[in-house]
Design a protein around this motif. Structure first.
Motif, PDB file in Angstrom:
ATOM      1  N   UNK A   3       0.835  -1.208   0.000  1.00 49.44           N
ATOM      2  CA  UNK A   3       0.000   0.000   0.000  1.00 49.44           C
ATOM      3  C   UNK A   3       0.867   1.255   0.000  1.00 49.44           C
ATOM      4  N   UNK A   4       0.475   2.210  -0.845  1.00 46.96           N
ATOM      5  CA  UNK A   4       1.076   3.547  -0.867  1.00 46.96           C
ATOM      6  C   UNK A   4       0.058   4.534  -0.314  1.00 46.96           C
ATOM      7  N   UNK A   5       0.493   5.407   0.609  1.00 43.63           N
ATOM      8  CA  UNK A   5      -0.386   6.401   1.236  1.00 43.63           C
ATOM      9  C   UNK A   5      -0.103   7.774   0.651  1.00 43.63           C
ATOM     10  N   UNK A   6      -1.145   8.483   0.252  1.00 39.50           N
ATOM     11  CA  UNK A   6      -0.976   9.862  -0.223  1.00 39.50           C
ATOM     12  C   UNK A   6      -1.952  10.778   0.498  1.00 39.50           C
ATOM     13  N   UNK A  37       4.241  13.634  -6.556  1.00 40.90           N
ATOM     14  CA  UNK A  37       5.079  12.661  -5.851  1.00 40.90           C
ATOM     15  C   UNK A  37       4.364  11.309  -5.740  1.00 40.90           C
ATOM     16  N   UNK A  38       3.038  11.342  -5.591  1.00 47.02           N
ATOM     17  CA  UNK A  38       2.283  10.089  -5.499  1.00 47.02           C
ATOM     18  C   UNK A  38       2.422   9.275  -6.775  1.00 47.02           C
ATOM     19  N   UNK A  39       2.312   9.937  -7.915  1.00 55.15           N
ATOM     20  CA  UNK A  39       2.445   9.230  -9.198  1.00 55.15           C
ATOM     21  C   UNK A  39       3.859   8.686  -9.360  1.00 55.15           C
ATOM     22  N   UNK A  40       4.868   9.501  -9.010  1.00 55.53           N
ATOM     23  CA  UNK A  40       6.254   9.070  -9.122  1.00 55.53           C
ATOM     24  C   UNK A  40       6.529   7.854  -8.232  1.00 55.53           C
ATOM     25  N   UNK A  41       6.091   7.926  -6.975  1.00 58.06           N
ATOM     26  CA  UNK A  41       6.331   6.818  -6.054  1.00 58.06           C
ATOM     27  C   UNK A  41       5.546   5.568  -6.451  1.00 58.06           C
ATOM     28  N   UNK A  42       4.372   5.757  -7.017  1.00 55.28           N
ATOM     29  CA  UNK A  42       3.605   4.609  -7.478  1.00 55.28           C
ATOM     30  C   UNK A  42       4.329   3.889  -8.609  1.00 55.28           C
ATOM     31  N   UNK A  43       4.924   4.668  -9.522  1.00 57.22           N
ATOM     32  CA  UNK A  43       5.704   4.050 -10.599  1.00 57.22           C
ATOM     33  C   UNK A  43       6.897   3.271 -10.043  1.00 57.22           C
ATOM     34  N   UNK A  44       7.505   3.801  -8.975  1.00 54.38           N
ATOM     35  CA  UNK A  44       8.692   3.173  -8.402  1.00 54.38           C
ATOM     36  C   UNK A  44       8.355   1.918  -7.604  1.00 54.38           C
ATOM     37  N   UNK A  45       7.279   1.984  -6.830  1.00 49.02           N
ATOM     38  CA  UNK A  45       6.976   0.894  -5.891  1.00 49.02           C
ATOM     39  C   UNK A  45       5.933  -0.091  -6.402  1.00 49.02           C
ATOM     40  N   UNK A  46       5.150   0.302  -7.416  1.00 50.47           N
ATOM     41  CA  UNK A  46       4.088  -0.560  -7.979  1.00 50.47           C
ATOM     42  C   UNK A  46       3.212  -1.172  -6.876  1.00 50.47           C
ATOM     43  N   UNK A  47       2.546  -0.330  -6.095  1.00 52.51           N
ATOM     44  CA  UNK A  47       1.719  -0.855  -4.994  1.00 52.51           C
ATOM     45  C   UNK A  47       0.480  -1.571  -5.511  1.00 52.51           C
ATOM     46  N   UNK A  48      -0.063  -2.454  -4.675  1.00 55.49           N
ATOM     47  CA  UNK A  48      -1.345  -3.082  -5.007  1.00 55.49           C
ATOM     48  C   UNK A  48      -2.475  -2.073  -4.825  1.00 55.49           C
ATOM     49  N   UNK A  49      -2.337  -1.234  -3.777  1.00 56.53           N
ATOM     50  CA  UNK A  49      -3.382  -0.261  -3.425  1.00 56.53           C
ATOM     51  C   UNK A  49      -2.740   1.104  -3.183  1.00 56.53           C
ATOM     52  N   UNK A  50      -3.391   2.155  -3.672  1.00 56.21           N
ATOM     53  CA  UNK A  50      -3.012   3.520  -3.309  1.00 56.21           C
ATOM     54  C   UNK A  50      -4.154   4.092  -2.480  1.00 56.21           C
ATOM     55  N   UNK A  51      -3.853   4.486  -1.248  1.00 54.02           N
ATOM     56  CA  UNK A  51      -4.835   5.166  -0.400  1.00 54.02           C
ATOM     57  C   UNK A  51      -4.638   6.657  -0.620  1.00 54.02           C
ATOM     58  N   UNK A  52      -5.639   7.302  -1.223  1.00 58.20           N
ATOM     59  CA  UNK A  52      -5.467   8.653  -1.751  1.00 58.20           C
ATOM     60  C   UNK A  52      -6.469   9.640  -1.171  1.00 58.20           C
ATOM     61  N   UNK A  53      -5.955  10.764  -0.667  1.00 57.83           N
ATOM     62  CA  UNK A  53      -6.813  11.877  -0.261  1.00 57.83           C
ATOM     63  C   UNK A  53      -7.136  12.709  -1.499  1.00 57.83           C
ATOM     64  N   UNK A  54      -8.283  13.372  -1.506  1.00 56.25           N
ATOM     65  CA  UNK A  54      -8.658  14.211  -2.645  1.00 56.25           C
ATOM     66  C   UNK A  54      -8.195  15.648  -2.491  1.00 56.25           C
ATOM     67  N   UNK A  55      -8.121  16.131  -1.266  1.00 55.60           N
ATOM     68  CA  UNK A  55      -7.761  17.537  -1.015  1.00 55.60           C
ATOM     69  C   UNK A  55      -6.266  17.630  -0.723  1.00 55.60           C
TER      70      UNK A  55
END
Length: 209
Positions: A3-6, A37-55
């Motif tokens: 999981x990646x947290x943003x 940074x969320x997109x960059x880290x997602x490309x690097x880590x390839x998480x199964x889930x991204x937990x994302x805030x909208x604001x």
């Protein structure tokens, strides 16, 4: 489950990390405080889930969501947001989010959402599921652009001219979140089901002689 947290608040990220790390089979592979940074880290880590805030500060979570679906299509997105209104839920789902959890929900809801997303299933917090999804599915007649408040007509005209949310905020000397709020209210007033419909109306309105 990786999981990646943003979220743009460090204390919120720390709390979510602590909650996730207590869940069986969940590994937090990274944290991010903004959309780019969320997109960059997602490309690097390839998480199964991204937990994302909208604001988020700067570009919104909606922008991040759209890019994440292109950059890491195998990663599912779970929205964790303070917003409970139908327009935020509708936009998140239309941009590819699979689950939507409100921030004041019990911690168990986030785990349910993660398990659901890992299996390709949708989960919505009860606050946003029944009445708001009925509104999401309902067909509504478009409203009248001229009936919008002056500020919203200015923003609509700028959207039709191809200006970004950040550019509009700078042009009008208001915050990005204020522009997003006006966009949400315009979508509701005009009966738009997603941002694309609002943009089409904006372009037609801008092209009028």
């Amino acid at each position: 489950m990786r999981v990646l947290i943003c979220d743009d608040h460090a204390l919120v990220r720390a709390g979510v990390r602590r909650l996730l790390e207590a869940m069986d089979g969940v590994e937090v592979v990274g944290e991010s405080g903004n959309a780019d940074d969320a997109v960059m880290r997602a490309r690097q880590t390839l998480p199964d889930i991204v937990v994302l805030d909208l604001s988020l500060k700067g570009r919104s979570g909606f922008d991040a969501l759209a890019e994440l679906r292109l950059a890491v299509p195998e990663s599912q997105v779970v929205i964790l947001s303070m917003h409970e209104d139908v327009l935020h839920v509708r936009e998140a789902l239309s941009r590819g989010a699979l689950c939507y959890v409100v921030k004041d929900a019990p911690p168990a809801e986030l785990e349910i959402a993660l398990r659901a997303a890992s299996n390709g299933r949708t989960f919505l917090s009860p606050q946003v599921s029944a009445p708001q999804l009925r509104s999401y599915r309902a067909e509504r007649a478009p409203g009248d652009v001229e009936s919008l408040p002056r500020r919203q007509r200015e923003i609509l005209n700028a959207l039709g001219a191809g200006r970004s949310t950040k550019q509009i905020a700078a042009d009008l000397a208001i915050s990005i979140k204020t522009v997003e709020t006006h966009r949400s209210r315009m979508m509701e007033a005009l009966g738009c089901r997603n941002a694309g419909e609002l943009l089409r109306i904006a372009m037609r309105h801008h092209d009028r002689p």
